[in-house]
Design a protein around this motif. Structure first.
Motif, PDB file in Angstrom:
ATOM      1  N   ALA A 129       0.847  -1.197   0.000  1.00 55.64           N
ATOM      2  CA  ALA A 129       0.000   0.000   0.000  1.00 55.64           C
ATOM      3  C   ALA A 129       0.880   1.243   0.000  1.00 55.64           C
ATOM      4  CB  ALA A 129      -0.915   0.001   1.214  1.00 55.64           C
ATOM      5  N   LYS A 130       0.402   2.273  -0.686  1.00 53.59           N
ATOM      6  CA  LYS A 130       1.161   3.525  -0.797  1.00 53.59           C
ATOM      7  C   LYS A 130       0.316   4.704  -0.337  1.00 53.59           C
ATOM      8  CE  LYS A 130       4.331   2.220  -4.502  1.00 53.59           C
ATOM      9  NZ  LYS A 130       4.925   2.611  -5.800  1.00 53.59           N
ATOM     10  N   ASP A 131       1.028   5.727   0.150  1.00 52.86           N
ATOM     11  CA  ASP A 131       0.366   6.970   0.546  1.00 52.86           C
ATOM     12  C   ASP A 131       0.117   7.816  -0.707  1.00 52.86           C
ATOM     13  OD1 ASP A 131       0.756   5.964   3.030  1.00 52.86           O
ATOM     14  OD2 ASP A 131       2.398   7.329   3.567  1.00 52.86           O
ATOM     15  N   VAL A 132      -1.114   8.268  -0.861  1.00 55.31           N
ATOM     16  CA  VAL A 132      -1.510   9.036  -2.047  1.00 55.31           C
ATOM     17  C   VAL A 132      -2.038  10.387  -1.594  1.00 55.31           C
ATOM     18  CG1 VAL A 132      -2.979   9.111  -4.088  1.00 55.31           C
ATOM     19  CG2 VAL A 132      -2.102   6.918  -3.277  1.00 55.31           C
ATOM     20  N   LEU A 133      -1.448  11.458  -2.142  1.00 52.71           N
ATOM     21  CA  LEU A 133      -1.893  12.827  -1.862  1.00 52.71           C
ATOM     22  C   LEU A 133      -2.490  13.400  -3.132  1.00 52.71           C
ATOM     23  CD1 LEU A 133      -1.985  15.215   0.149  1.00 52.71           C
ATOM     24  CD2 LEU A 133       0.238  15.912  -0.736  1.00 52.71           C
ATOM     25  N   GLU A 134      -3.772  13.757  -3.097  1.00 54.46           N
ATOM     26  CA  GLU A 134      -4.473  14.234  -4.288  1.00 54.46           C
ATOM     27  C   GLU A 134      -5.272  15.486  -3.951  1.00 54.46           C
ATOM     28  OE1 GLU A 134      -5.549  10.541  -7.141  1.00 54.46           O
ATOM     29  OE2 GLU A 134      -6.583  10.537  -5.226  1.00 54.46           O
ATOM     30  N   TYR A 135      -5.380  16.360  -4.962  1.00 63.15           N
ATOM     31  CA  TYR A 135      -6.192  17.576  -4.871  1.00 63.15           C
ATOM     32  C   TYR A 135      -7.253  17.490  -5.962  1.00 63.15           C
ATOM     33  CZ  TYR A 135      -2.141  19.146  -2.184  1.00 63.15           C
ATOM     34  OH  TYR A 135      -1.133  19.240  -1.264  1.00 63.15           O
ATOM     35  N   VAL A 136      -8.461  17.157  -5.567  1.00 58.07           N
ATOM     36  CA  VAL A 136      -9.555  16.920  -6.508  1.00 58.07           C
ATOM     37  C   VAL A 136     -10.489  18.121  -6.486  1.00 58.07           C
ATOM     38  CG1 VAL A 136     -11.407  15.354  -7.196  1.00 58.07           C
ATOM     39  CG2 VAL A 136      -9.374  14.450  -6.069  1.00 58.07           C
ATOM     40  N   VAL A 137     -10.866  18.602  -7.685  1.00 60.66           N
ATOM     41  CA  VAL A 137     -11.730  19.773  -7.830  1.00 60.66           C
ATOM     42  C   VAL A 137     -13.144  19.287  -8.136  1.00 60.66           C
ATOM     43  CG1 VAL A 137     -12.130  21.936  -9.068  1.00 60.66           C
ATOM     44  CG2 VAL A 137      -9.795  21.112  -8.695  1.00 60.66           C
ATOM     45  N   PHE A 138     -14.100  19.757  -7.338  1.00 56.99           N
ATOM     46  CA  PHE A 138     -15.517  19.459  -7.542  1.00 56.99           C
ATOM     47  C   PHE A 138     -16.222  20.730  -8.013  1.00 56.99           C
ATOM     48  CE2 PHE A 138     -13.971  16.371  -4.558  1.00 56.99           C
ATOM     49  CZ  PHE A 138     -14.619  15.199  -4.892  1.00 56.99           C
ATOM     50  N   GLU A 139     -17.139  20.557  -8.947  1.00 55.23           N
ATOM     51  CA  GLU A 139     -17.845  21.713  -9.520  1.00 55.23           C
ATOM     52  C   GLU A 139     -19.349  21.482  -9.484  1.00 55.23           C
ATOM     53  OE1 GLU A 139     -16.517  24.150 -13.168  1.00 55.23           O
ATOM     54  OE2 GLU A 139     -18.198  22.978 -13.895  1.00 55.23           O
ATOM     55  N   LYS A 140     -20.085  22.601  -9.385  1.00 58.05           N
ATOM     56  CA  LYS A 140     -21.547  22.532  -9.395  1.00 58.05           C
ATOM     57  C   LYS A 140     -22.110  23.802 -10.004  1.00 58.05           C
ATOM     58  CE  LYS A 140     -25.620  21.874  -6.458  1.00 58.05           C
ATOM     59  NZ  LYS A 140     -26.140  21.725  -5.091  1.00 58.05           N
ATOM     60  N   HIS A 141     -23.190  23.628 -10.778  1.00 58.56           N
ATOM     61  CA  HIS A 141     -23.941  24.761 -11.327  1.00 58.56           C
ATOM     62  C   HIS A 141     -24.931  25.202 -10.243  1.00 58.56           C
ATOM     63  CE1 HIS A 141     -26.361  26.458 -14.962  1.00 58.56           C
ATOM     64  NE2 HIS A 141     -25.662  27.382 -14.336  1.00 58.56           N
ATOM     65  N   ILE A 142     -24.530  26.172  -9.438  1.00 62.87           N
ATOM     66  CA  ILE A 142     -25.274  26.457  -8.206  1.00 62.87           C
ATOM     67  C   ILE A 142     -26.611  27.158  -8.464  1.00 62.87           C
ATOM     68  CG2 ILE A 142     -23.255  26.489  -6.720  1.00 62.87           C
ATOM     69  CD1 ILE A 142     -23.125  29.477  -6.968  1.00 62.87           C
ATOM     70  N   VAL A 143     -26.784  27.802  -9.623  1.00 58.48           N
ATOM     71  CA  VAL A 143     -28.071  28.456  -9.901  1.00 58.48           C
ATOM     72  C   VAL A 143     -29.086  27.465 -10.472  1.00 58.48           C
ATOM     73  CG1 VAL A 143     -27.063  30.726 -10.228  1.00 58.48           C
ATOM     74  CG2 VAL A 143     -27.265  29.190 -12.179  1.00 58.48           C
ATOM     75  N   ASN A 144     -28.636  26.270 -10.796  1.00 54.40           N
ATOM     76  CA  ASN A 144     -29.529  25.231 -11.320  1.00 54.40           C
ATOM     77  C   ASN A 144     -30.056  24.405 -10.154  1.00 54.40           C
ATOM     78  OD1 ASN A 144     -30.891  23.319 -12.778  1.00 54.40           O
ATOM     79  ND2 ASN A 144     -29.083  22.423 -13.741  1.00 54.40           N
ATOM     80  N   GLN A 145     -31.373  24.320 -10.031  1.00 55.09           N
ATOM     81  CA  GLN A 145     -31.945  23.592  -8.900  1.00 55.09           C
ATOM     82  C   GLN A 145     -31.701  22.086  -9.000  1.00 55.09           C
ATOM     83  OE1 GLN A 145     -36.210  23.846  -8.763  1.00 55.09           O
ATOM     84  NE2 GLN A 145     -36.466  23.597 -10.979  1.00 55.09           N
TER      85      GLN A 145
END
Length: 336
Positions: A267-283
């Protein structure tokens, strides 16, 4: 004059003779025939046919003036306009509208987060770790302003623990589904753009992946947040960068079942920076994986060896040489 009369007479006889010949060929017998005249076969409608072409009896049609109606429509009320168009029996003029388009993602990262060098290894007590903390505090102002703008459109939005739990769940499901590659539709719904799908599935054809999540070394946290508008000021998109520091196992096998990358045991140590996006004006908008930030200081990954045809004889000889002397006699080479 006599010569001209003779020419006309000859032409008429020739025309009459040509007509007789055609009738004989078509009818199949020789006899007296009558040439086809220029009269209509229904003489009772002669007057009506003449009215069609004579300018004296042409019916005059009042064509609508659309430009005038467009100018007058500004002065009339909607009820008067409806009555006027109904009397004329025409459809009301409409302004030209381009085909509507729907934008569901930004297509790029908004002010991408720059990870501090040595993140995940430097202790916060050291000098380098203290500098990182100070830089993060300076950038936190814009992050909290973006989170406040998200809450203006979503009153129930909370970073901890709701969003973080949802982000980690999407992260795990996306990687588990990528390994299976059987539910493409579900996998695609987790990704914000088609390019992300291509990046994750790139070069894994005819290969077998085994991935497992063991544990989180550090709890996931939000390190960056931005909100931007696209085309209009009301069309807002939000991007939140989450830092994942986890322990995982990954192994890749080629089409012959040979291990070409990783391990099932180590097993290895994994460092990740993941970007999440959302269309906030869309219900109906939802948080999806939009991208991944790879720091410049992160060491490059080891390239996987390229495999070609399976050479059974060479691999068997290698296996025999690796065996002790007692077991060599028991191994039989396969037929070519």
């Amino acid at each position: 004059m006599q010569s001209i009369h003779t020419v006309y007479t000859g032409l008429n006889k020739l025309q009459h003779l040509n007509c007789n010949v055609q009738n004989v060929l078509t009818i199949g017998c020789v006899g007296q025939t009558r040439c086809r005249s220029n009269k209509h076969y229904k003489p009772e409608f002669k007057k009506l046919r003449s009215q069609k072409v004579t300018t004296r009896y042409v019916l005059k049609v009042d064509l609508p003036d659309y430009e005038k109606d467009k100018m007058d429509s500004e002065d009339y009320s909607p009820e008067k306009l409806r009555t006027r168009y109904k009397e004329k029996g025409i459809q009301p003029t409409r302004p030209w509208i381009e085909r509507s388009t729907f934008i569901n993602n930004t297509g790029s990262l908004i002010e991408p987060y720059v990870p501090p060098e040595g993140d995940g290894k430097i202790s916060p007590i050291s000098t380098a770790g203290a500098k990182q903390k100070i830089e993060l505090l300076k950038k936190k102002k814009e992050t909290w302003q973006a989170i406040r703008k998200i809450r203006q459109n979503e009153e129930e939005f909370e970073l901890y623990p709701e969003f973080i739990t949802k982000a980690q769940d999407i992260y795990l499901k996306a990687h588990t589904t990528m390994v299976k590659l059987k539910t493409k539709k579900i996998f695609f719904n987790m990704l914000q753009k088609k390019l992300m799908w291509q990046e994750m599935v790139h070069n894994i054809d005819s290969k077998t992946l085994r991935w497992s999540f063991i544990k989180s070394i550090e709890p996931p946290r939000v390190v960056h947040a931005r909100v931007t508008d696209v085309i209009t000021q009301d069309n807002l998109f939000a991007q939140i960068t989450v830092r994942f520091h986890t322990k995982q196992t990954l192994s890749v096998f080629d089409r012959f079942g040979r291990l070409i990358f990783g391990s099932d045991v180590i097993a290895k140590d994994v460092l990740e920076y993941v970007v999440f996006e959302k269309h906030i004006v869309n219900q109906y908008g939802m948080w999806r994986i939009h991208g991944k930030i790879i720091p410049d200081w992160m060491p490059p990954k080891e390239p996987a060896p390229v495999t070609h045809l399976l050479n059974v004889e060479a691999e068997t000889v290698t296996a025999i040489e690796a065996q002790p002397d007692e077991s060599k006699s028991k191994i039989v080479l396969p037929d070519a």
